[in-house]
Design an enzyme around this catalytic site. Sequence first.
Site, PDB file in Angstrom:
ATOM      1  N   TRP A 151       0.869  -1.178  -0.047  1.00 52.90           N
ATOM      2  CA  TRP A 151      -0.028   0.015   0.083  1.00 52.90           C
ATOM      3  C   TRP A 151       0.761   1.308   0.041  1.00 52.90           C
ATOM      4  CZ3 TRP A 151       1.777   2.022   4.522  1.00 52.90           C
ATOM      5  CH2 TRP A 151       1.919   1.050   5.475  1.00 52.90           C
ATOM      6  N   ASN A 152       2.116   1.028   0.019  1.00 50.26           N
ATOM      7  CA  ASN A 152       2.991   2.410   0.398  1.00 50.26           C
ATOM      8  C   ASN A 152       3.261   3.326  -0.878  1.00 50.26           C
ATOM      9  OD1 ASN A 152       4.439   0.474   0.199  1.00 50.26           O
ATOM     10  ND2 ASN A 152       6.354   1.289   0.965  1.00 50.26           N
ATOM     11  N   LYS A 175      -2.784  -7.257  -8.559  1.00 48.30           N
ATOM     12  CA  LYS A 175      -3.593  -7.411  -7.317  1.00 48.30           C
ATOM     13  C   LYS A 175      -2.989  -6.211  -6.415  1.00 48.30           C
ATOM     14  CE  LYS A 175      -4.288  -8.553  -3.522  1.00 48.30           C
ATOM     15  NZ  LYS A 175      -4.775  -7.444  -2.489  1.00 48.30           N
ATOM     16  N   GLY A 228       5.881  -6.517  -0.571  1.00 45.58           N
ATOM     17  CA  GLY A 228       5.181  -6.436   0.784  1.00 45.58           C
ATOM     18  C   GLY A 228       6.090  -7.045   1.791  1.00 45.58           C
ATOM     19  N   LEU A 251      10.949  -7.178  -0.230  1.00 42.20           N
ATOM     20  CA  LEU A 251      10.334  -7.345   1.122  1.00 42.20           C
ATOM     21  C   LEU A 251      10.771  -6.197   1.794  1.00 42.20           C
ATOM     22  CD1 LEU A 251      10.891 -11.175   1.145  1.00 42.20           C
ATOM     23  CD2 LEU A 251       8.785  -9.835   0.436  1.00 42.20           C
ATOM     24  N   GLU A 386      11.573  -4.942  11.882  1.00 43.73           N
ATOM     25  CA  GLU A 386      10.915  -3.789  11.154  1.00 43.73           C
ATOM     26  C   GLU A 386       9.829  -3.086  11.538  1.00 43.73           C
ATOM     27  OE1 GLU A 386       9.012  -4.278   7.192  1.00 43.73           O
ATOM     28  OE2 GLU A 386      10.349  -2.942   6.219  1.00 43.73           O
TER      29      GLU A 386
END
Length: 494
Positions: A151-152, A175, A228, A251, A386
């Site tokens: 989403w970022n 997607k 992601g 990642l 993270e």
Amino acid sequence: MKTYDHFIDGEYVQPLGGQWLDSMDPYKGQPWAQIARGDARDVDRAVQAASRAMSSGPWASMTATQRGKLMLKLADLVAANAERLAEIEVRDNGKLLAEMRGQLNYHPEWWRYFGGLADKIEGAVMPIDKPDMMAFTRHEPVGVVGALTAWNSPLLFIAWKCAPAIAAGCTVVVKPSEFASVSTLEFAALTREAGFPNGVFNVVTGLGAEAGSALVDHPDVAKITFTGSDATGARIYAQAAKTMKRVALELGGKSPNIVFDDCDLDKAAAGAISGIFAATGQTCIAGSRLLVQNSIKDVFTQKVAALGASARKGDPMRADTNIGPVTTPAQFQKIIDYMAIAEGEGARCILGGGPAQPSAELTGGQFVEPTIYTDVTPQMRIAREEVFGPVLSIIGFEDEAEAIAIGNDTIYGLAAGVWTRDIGRAMRMSKALKAGTVWVNTYRAISYMMPFGGMKHSGIGRESGIEAVRQYLETKSVWMSYSEDAPANPFIMR
Ligand code: NAD
């Protein structure tokens, strides 16, 4: 409130399950659009369209040059719509408009670069060591690509993944994250306007565990490219193995930003702040571990804290805002939880350390204070895991050897920063750090022509640069005999 459907085979189509999800505006804390909740049936429909486009029709017969020209046209359309797309993404994920304008104005360069590359994908003729034999390689598109994005920065990830894939001749089913899908759906209309044949670019929205997982499982998808979290990435990697898919993973990270006492301290302080507070720390390349040489640790810490304290939290649409909202409630809670973990571990908070105080401008949004911890040791969780938020851990070191040891003491290997005026030290450090990107006297620089990706748990594969297009190609070796001799003994290898 606008309702968005999937984009499949060149048109917007309703979800077969007849359900939609709210898409939240993180600044206002309210839904601002609805997106289709896709399931395996929608994914199948999109993959079938993408497969058809691969095997028959205009895309399959198009020359690479024609493909490239469509991509250049798309680049111009993105440029013409940059402001609109930037504003959509701000509504969707709360990033600063200033940052999104920069991203969207730069985005077309990926389509231009890879569009130009489309007809330069050359095979080789081998000087083969056998008589009367012609041997050459061809590079063919791997097939239908499933692209899962975070989403970022949804549109930036589309550029990173789809531009090289489409240049290679693949078709794609995207997607996007259920938290920020609208910009990708708006972008899809531009592919149609540019003249992309139906089925080349498809978007199915919905939840990761439903639509995302169905895309990973689909037998007609040849490759998954994912951006992601490392937890989801590992799950997808295992899941994709069942259908022997090619997999590329971008990642997370826990990147060290390493400051030596011989550097320009003001530049390094600005680099440290941009490394962790830009995009409210919600970037994979966040320089979340600031390693500072002990001889300058106190003075440098003060500089960084003063600069960090000057950050203005507020409406992401305002030009003078530095820190926007956290994108999702779950991410907000995760950041707050890590602040409690850091306190519990004995880290000393010198800036922030909690949710932002409410104010007229901050109502509705999930804001956190930009936060700095000192007295952090490399073993603490705050130095190892993270956070994906504006939370900086400062760790002292004595010399190069210790900086390398601490810098590499992580499961991640996405990026690292080194601040020094000593060219020999810059060379030694850039070689020794186990990271896909090392920045010297700068941080957070990216380009369409520079490979990007992670070592270790930060991922597999590289995006951008010439090597990105190879990740969407299969090499085929073609052997042709023109021998006039009698057939060879069929029971031995030729
Ligand atoms: P996420 O792993 O939760 O989701 C990423 C995408 O995968 C979304 O589209 C999601 O719907 C989908 N997904 C989730 N579960 C799935 C499943 N079981 N099967 C298939 N698809 C599934 O990540 P996120 O929270 O959206 O993004 C944040 C993470 O992304 C951070 O860890 C960050 O470091 C990482 N990230 C990496 C990069 C990079 O380039 N290396 C860039 C940005 C973000």
